[in-house]
Design an enzyme around this catalytic site. Structure first.
Site, mmCIF file in Angstrom:
data_model
loop_
_atom_site.group_PDB
_atom_site.id
_atom_site.type_symbol
_atom_site.label_atom_id
_atom_site.label_comp_id
_atom_site.label_asym_id
_atom_site.label_seq_id
_atom_site.Cartn_x
_atom_site.Cartn_y
_atom_site.Cartn_z
ATOM 1 N N GLU A 1 7.845 -21.981 7.614
ATOM 2 C CA GLU A 1 8.216 -21.138 8.755
ATOM 3 C C GLU A 1 9.281 -21.777 9.647
ATOM 4 O O GLU A 1 9.845 -21.116 10.517
ATOM 5 C CB GLU A 1 6.992 -20.809 9.598
ATOM 6 N N GLU B 1 0.808 -1.217 0.000
ATOM 7 C CA GLU B 1 0.000 0.000 0.000
ATOM 8 C C GLU B 1 0.845 1.272 0.000
ATOM 9 O O GLU B 1 0.328 2.369 -0.242
ATOM 10 C CB GLU B 1 -0.928 0.010 1.222
#
Length: 302
Positions: free
Chosen positions: A117, A86
Site C-alpha cells: 500500500e 458480484e
C-alpha cells in the site's frame, strides 16, 4: 509516504464507549459492537448527495463505453474486488465492466501484503496494465484517506482526464481533496482501536453497493426492482430467472418456462416478449433500439 499523523485520524482514535470491552460478559461485548455498528447507516445517509453524483457519473460512463474501476489496499481493496465480482452474475455484464484492483495483486486477497500500500507507482502500473482510460471511472477506497497506493491511482487518473471518486471514513483527507467526488461517511472510532475492517469497512461496503447498484439501475439492468439481466448459471439462478419473469409479467410457470427456453434464458427478452406479445426477433430489435430499457421499449409500442 504521506506525512499525515495517525493521531489526527478519526479512524485511529480510541473509542471511549468500548474501553472496557475486554472486561465484560460476551453479550455485553456484542452489544457494544452492535451499538457502534448502528452509527454506520446514519453516516452513509449524510453522504447520499455525493453518492448520487457518483452514481450519475458512473452510469454516464457505462453508456459511453467506460468502466468502473475500484482500487484499494487491505480490507478496502478486498471490498472493491468483492463488489466488482458480484456484478457479472447479478447483472449479466462482462467481468471487465466493473473491476477491483487490490494492492499486491490477487494473493493479497487471502494474505495481507501490507507493504504494497505504500507505493504510488504500483497503482499506476496496475492501472496501465488494464489500459485504464479517460472514459473510465476510478474509485479509490481507503478508510484513512491517506493510502499512497490509492493516492497514486487517483493522481494518475486525474492526469489523464478520468473522473475520480474517493471513498474514505476521515473528513478532509488527502484523498478527498484529490478526487473529483468525495464520499466520506465518518463512522467514528472503531470498537477496537484502528480496526477499520469493522465500521469503516461496513460503511465502505454500503457505499460500493450503492455505486454499482445505482449505476446498473441507471443503465437498464433492473426492471422495477427485478434483476432482469442476471445469468442463470446454476440451478438456483435458473429458478430465480423463472420467478423474475413470472413476477414481472404475472404469467404462469408453464408459459414462462417455454419463453425462457426459446430465448436461451434471456430474462429481459423473455419479459418483453410476454409484455409486448411480439416474436423473439422483433422484440429483440426494439429492445436493442432502446438500449435494453424495458420501460422505454414498452413505451415505443404503446
Amino acid at each position: 509516504m504521506t506525512n499525515i499523523s495517525l493521531d489526527k485520524l478519526v479512524t485511529e482514535s480510541r473509542n471511549e464507549n468500548t474501553k472496557d470491552i475486554d472486561r465484560v460478559e460476551t453479550l455485553e461485548m456484542l452489544k457494544m459492537i452492535n451499538d457502534e455498528d448502528k452509527k454506520v447507516a446514519e453516516a452513509v445517509e449524510k453522504e447520499l448527495i455525493h453518492i448520487a453524483k457518483a452514481v450519475d457519473k458512473i452510469g454516464e460512463s457505462f453508456l459511453n463505453g467506460g468502466r468502473l474501476i475500484y482500487v484499494g489496499a487491505g480490507t478496502s481493496g478486498r471490498l472493491g474486488v468483492l463488489d466488482a465480482s458480484e456484478c457479472p452474475p447479478t447483472y449479466g455484464v462482462s467481468y471487465d465492466l466493473v473491476r477491483g484492483i487490490i494492492a499486491g495483486g490477487e494473493s493479497a486477497m487471502f494474505k495481507a501484503r501490507e507493504g504494497a500500500e505504500d507505493s504510488k507507482k504500483l497503482c499506476i502500473k496496475d492501472l496501465k496494465n488494464i489500459n485504464f482510460g479517460k472514459n473510465d471511472i476510478l474509485v479509490g477506497i481507503a478508510a484513512s484517506g491517506r493510502t499512497p497506493y490509492v493516492i497514486g491511482g487517483l493522481e494518475y487518473a486525474n492526469g489523464i482526464g478520468a473522473t475520480t471518486i474517493s471513498v474514505t471514513c476521515n473528513p478532509e483527507s488527502e484523498m478527498s481533496k484529490i478526487a473529483n467526488i468525495s464520499i466520506a461517511p465518518v463512522v467514528g472510532p472503531e470498537a477496537i482501536t484502528g480496526s477499520t475492517r469493522m465500521k469503516a469497512g461496513t460503511a465502505q461496503k454500503m457505499v460500493l453497493n450503492m455505486l454499482s447498484t445505482g449505476a446498473m439501475v441507471k443503465t437498464g439492468k433492473v426492471y422495477g426492482n427485478l434483476m432482469v439481466d442476471l445469468k442463470a448459471t446454476n440451478e438456483k439462478l435458473v429458478e430465480r430467472a423463472k420467478r423474475i419473469v413470472m413476477q414481472a409479467t404475472g404469467s404462469k410457470r408453464e408459459q414462462v418456462e417455454k419463453i425462457l427456453k426459446e430465448t436461451n434464458f434471456d430474462v429481459k427478452l423473455s419479459i418483453f416478449m410476454i409484455e409486448s406479445s411480439l416474436d423473439k426477433i422483433k422484440a429483440k430489435e426494439i429492445l436493442d433500439k432502446n438500449k435494453g430499457y424495458i420501460v422505454e421499449a414498452i413505451k415505443e409500442i404503446s
